[in-house]
Structure formats: C-alpha cells, structure tokens
Write a protein that holds these residues in place. Structure first.
Motif, PDB file in Angstrom:
ATOM      1  N   ASP A  24       0.847  -1.183   0.000  1.00 36.94           N
ATOM      2  CA  ASP A  24       0.000   0.000   0.000  1.00 36.94           C
ATOM      3  C   ASP A  24       0.894   1.249   0.000  1.00 36.94           C
ATOM      4  O   ASP A  24       1.630   1.474   0.958  1.00 36.94           O
ATOM      5  CB  ASP A  24      -0.906  -0.015   1.226  1.00 36.94           C
ATOM      6  N   PRO A  25       0.864   2.039  -1.053  1.00 41.34           N
ATOM      7  CA  PRO A  25       1.730   3.224  -1.154  1.00 41.34           C
ATOM      8  C   PRO A  25       1.532   4.227  -0.012  1.00 41.34           C
ATOM      9  O   PRO A  25       2.456   4.953   0.335  1.00 41.34           O
ATOM     10  CB  PRO A  25       1.328   3.851  -2.493  1.00 41.34           C
ATOM     11  N   SER A  26       0.352   4.255   0.596  1.00 44.08           N
ATOM     12  CA  SER A  26       0.126   5.217   1.672  1.00 44.08           C
ATOM     13  C   SER A  26       0.931   4.876   2.922  1.00 44.08           C
ATOM     14  O   SER A  26       1.069   5.712   3.814  1.00 44.08           O
ATOM     15  CB  SER A  26      -1.362   5.305   2.008  1.00 44.08           C
ATOM     16  N   ALA A  27       1.499   3.689   2.981  1.00 43.69           N
ATOM     17  CA  ALA A  27       2.327   3.286   4.117  1.00 43.69           C
ATOM     18  C   ALA A  27       3.793   3.682   3.922  1.00 43.69           C
ATOM     19  O   ALA A  27       4.604   3.489   4.821  1.00 43.69           O
ATOM     20  CB  ALA A  27       2.221   1.784   4.338  1.00 43.69           C
ATOM     21  N   LEU A  28       4.116   4.247   2.772  1.00 38.70           N
ATOM     22  CA  LEU A  28       5.503   4.584   2.438  1.00 38.70           C
ATOM     23  C   LEU A  28       5.747   6.079   2.587  1.00 38.70           C
ATOM     24  O   LEU A  28       4.963   6.898   2.118  1.00 38.70           O
ATOM     25  CB  LEU A  28       5.805   4.151   0.995  1.00 38.70           C
ATOM     26  N   ILE A  29       6.859   6.401   3.250  1.00 40.74           N
ATOM     27  CA  ILE A  29       7.318   7.791   3.358  1.00 40.74           C
ATOM     28  C   ILE A  29       8.722   7.837   2.769  1.00 40.74           C
ATOM     29  O   ILE A  29       9.597   7.077   3.191  1.00 40.74           O
ATOM     30  CB  ILE A  29       7.358   8.272   4.819  1.00 40.74           C
ATOM     31  N   ILE A  30       8.919   8.709   1.806  1.00 37.85           N
ATOM     32  CA  ILE A  30      10.232   8.867   1.184  1.00 37.85           C
ATOM     33  C   ILE A  30      10.865  10.156   1.695  1.00 37.85           C
ATOM     34  O   ILE A  30      10.255  11.229   1.624  1.00 37.85           O
ATOM     35  CB  ILE A  30      10.130   8.883  -0.350  1.00 37.85           C
ATOM     36  N   ASP A  31      12.083  10.023   2.229  1.00 37.45           N
ATOM     37  CA  ASP A  31      12.843  11.187   2.672  1.00 37.45           C
ATOM     38  C   ASP A  31      13.590  11.777   1.486  1.00 37.45           C
ATOM     39  O   ASP A  31      14.288  11.053   0.768  1.00 37.45           O
ATOM     40  CB  ASP A  31      13.868  10.800   3.737  1.00 37.45           C
TER      41      ASP A  31
ATOM     42  N   ILE B 119       8.810  14.303 -10.178  1.00 34.68           N
ATOM     43  CA  ILE B 119       8.884  13.007  -9.498  1.00 34.68           C
ATOM     44  C   ILE B 119       8.037  13.018  -8.228  1.00 34.68           C
ATOM     45  O   ILE B 119       7.298  12.065  -7.953  1.00 34.68           O
ATOM     46  CB  ILE B 119      10.348  12.633  -9.204  1.00 34.68           C
ATOM     47  N   LEU B 120       8.131  14.098  -7.447  1.00 32.74           N
ATOM     48  CA  LEU B 120       7.346  14.181  -6.212  1.00 32.74           C
ATOM     49  C   LEU B 120       5.848  14.159  -6.507  1.00 32.74           C
ATOM     50  O   LEU B 120       5.075  13.507  -5.797  1.00 32.74           O
ATOM     51  CB  LEU B 120       7.711  15.437  -5.419  1.00 32.74           C
ATOM     52  N   THR B 121       5.450  14.844  -7.548  1.00 36.64           N
ATOM     53  CA  THR B 121       4.036  14.856  -7.932  1.00 36.64           C
ATOM     54  C   THR B 121       3.571  13.456  -8.325  1.00 36.64           C
ATOM     55  O   THR B 121       2.480  13.030  -7.931  1.00 36.64           O
ATOM     56  CB  THR B 121       3.798  15.853  -9.088  1.00 36.64           C
ATOM     57  N   GLU B 122       4.395  12.729  -9.073  1.00 42.68           N
ATOM     58  CA  GLU B 122       4.046  11.360  -9.451  1.00 42.68           C
ATOM     59  C   GLU B 122       3.921  10.458  -8.220  1.00 42.68           C
ATOM     60  O   GLU B 122       2.994   9.653  -8.119  1.00 42.68           O
ATOM     61  CB  GLU B 122       5.087  10.799 -10.420  1.00 42.68           C
ATOM     62  N   LEU B 123       4.842  10.604  -7.284  1.00 44.06           N
ATOM     63  CA  LEU B 123       4.792   9.808  -6.058  1.00 44.06           C
ATOM     64  C   LEU B 123       3.552  10.140  -5.230  1.00 44.06           C
ATOM     65  O   LEU B 123       2.892   9.248  -4.695  1.00 44.06           O
ATOM     66  CB  LEU B 123       6.064  10.018  -5.231  1.00 44.06           C
ATOM     67  N   LYS B 124       3.239  11.421  -5.135  1.00 41.01           N
ATOM     68  CA  LYS B 124       2.054  11.851  -4.381  1.00 41.01           C
ATOM     69  C   LYS B 124       0.786  11.297  -5.019  1.00 41.01           C
ATOM     70  O   LYS B 124      -0.134  10.904  -4.319  1.00 41.01           O
ATOM     71  CB  LYS B 124       1.984  13.380  -4.302  1.00 41.01           C
ATOM     72  N   THR B 125       0.747  11.258  -6.348  1.00 43.89           N
ATOM     73  CA  THR B 125      -0.404  10.701  -7.059  1.00 43.89           C
ATOM     74  C   THR B 125      -0.607   9.232  -6.698  1.00 43.89           C
ATOM     75  O   THR B 125      -1.740   8.758  -6.615  1.00 43.89           O
ATOM     76  CB  THR B 125      -0.217  10.857  -8.578  1.00 43.89           C
ATOM     77  N   LEU B 126       0.476   8.519  -6.448  1.00 43.63           N
ATOM     78  CA  LEU B 126       0.398   7.117  -6.042  1.00 43.63           C
ATOM     79  C   LEU B 126      -0.043   6.953  -4.583  1.00 43.63           C
ATOM     80  O   LEU B 126      -0.388   5.858  -4.166  1.00 43.63           O
ATOM     81  CB  LEU B 126       1.761   6.440  -6.236  1.00 43.63           C
ATOM     82  N   GLY B 127       0.039   8.043  -3.810  1.00 42.06           N
ATOM     83  CA  GLY B 127      -0.331   7.977  -2.399  1.00 42.06           C
ATOM     84  C   GLY B 127       0.848   7.936  -1.442  1.00 42.06           C
ATOM     85  O   GLY B 127       0.676   7.774  -0.236  1.00 42.06           O
ATOM     86  N   VAL B 128       2.061   8.080  -1.964  1.00 42.02           N
ATOM     87  CA  VAL B 128       3.270   8.073  -1.147  1.00 42.02           C
ATOM     88  C   VAL B 128       3.411   9.418  -0.440  1.00 42.02           C
ATOM     89  O   VAL B 128       3.125  10.466  -1.020  1.00 42.02           O
ATOM     90  CB  VAL B 128       4.512   7.806  -2.034  1.00 42.02           C
TER      91      VAL B 128
END
Length: 135
Positions: free
Chosen positions: A1-8, A24-33
């Motif tokens: 589940d991408p919402s469980a991932l936090i990228i520093d 890249i950040l926008t793409e990751l946010k779209t996934l729920g990261v």
C-alpha cells in the motif's frame, strides 16, 4: 500500500534539479506516497521548499535538537519551524532526539514525531522485528 511509504528527500534534490524533483514528487504523491523533507535546517534550508513542493513532513535536523533544552534561541527557532509547518498543513519530525529533556521540550512545542537514540539505537531489520515484539 503506497500510503504506508514515506520517502525522505534532502534539499540537494531541489538544488540540483528542482523541476525534475517536482515532477517526481508529484508522481509519487499521485500514487499515495508521503514525502518528507529530510534534515531541514542543516543546509540551504529555503523556506520556499515548504510552499513550492508537495511535502507532507518536515524533518528538523538534529543540529537544532542537540541544544534545544538549554539554548533559548534554538528553542525559539524549533518552535517557529514546528508552528510554521503546522500552519502549512505539514507534520514535523525531530531527528536526533537523545535525551528525555529534548523529548519533553519537543512535546511541549507540539512536535508530531521524534526519532533518535533516546528511543532505540540503529538496528538491522531483523533486530527491529525482535525489538517490536519485545516492546
């Protein structure tokens, strides 16, 4: 589940190629990261990062935490960073918490999360599994 991932992400990602970092950040946010700005305050520390990029968490660098309990100026800076981050809808993590005094000061200031050797030393993934079962 991408919402469980936090990228520093460190400030250097924004300095080297801010436009690419935003894509890249926008793409990751779209996934729920979730995205955390790591070591805030250690380098260039532009406040514009808090507005310009899709960040969820601000991680205050340990250099501010080390003298937090005994330096009123540092206490004021950390307090301001926590308050500003909250006003902007971001969570705050204090890095490098090593003492009960630091933890208590951060709790009084309303810091959302703390990490550091006060809670546990660095450990391997296997040690984390054993630690979480025993605590």
């Amino acid at each position: 589940d991408p919402s469980a991932l936090i990228i520093d992400v460190t400030e250097s990602a924004f300095i080297q190629d801010g436009a690419r970092a935003q894509i890249i950040l926008t793409e990751l946010k779209t996934l729920g990261v979730s995205i955390a700005l790591d070591d805030f305050g250690a380098g260039y520390a532009s406040l514009s990062y808090l507005l310009r990029y899709s960040l969820d968490i601000v991680k205050i660098d340990k250099t501010f935490i080390t003298h937090l309990a005994d330096d009123p100026m540092i206490n004021a800076i950390v307090s301001a960073l926590i308050n500003l981050s909250h006003i902007l809808g971001k969570k705050v993590v204090a890095q490098g918490v090593e003492t009960a005094d630091q933890y208590q000061a951060l709790a009084r200031l309303g810091c959302d999360f703390c990490q550091g050797s006060y809670f546990a030393d660095l450990m391997t993934a296997d040690a984390v599994d054993r630690y979480s079962v025993s605590h």
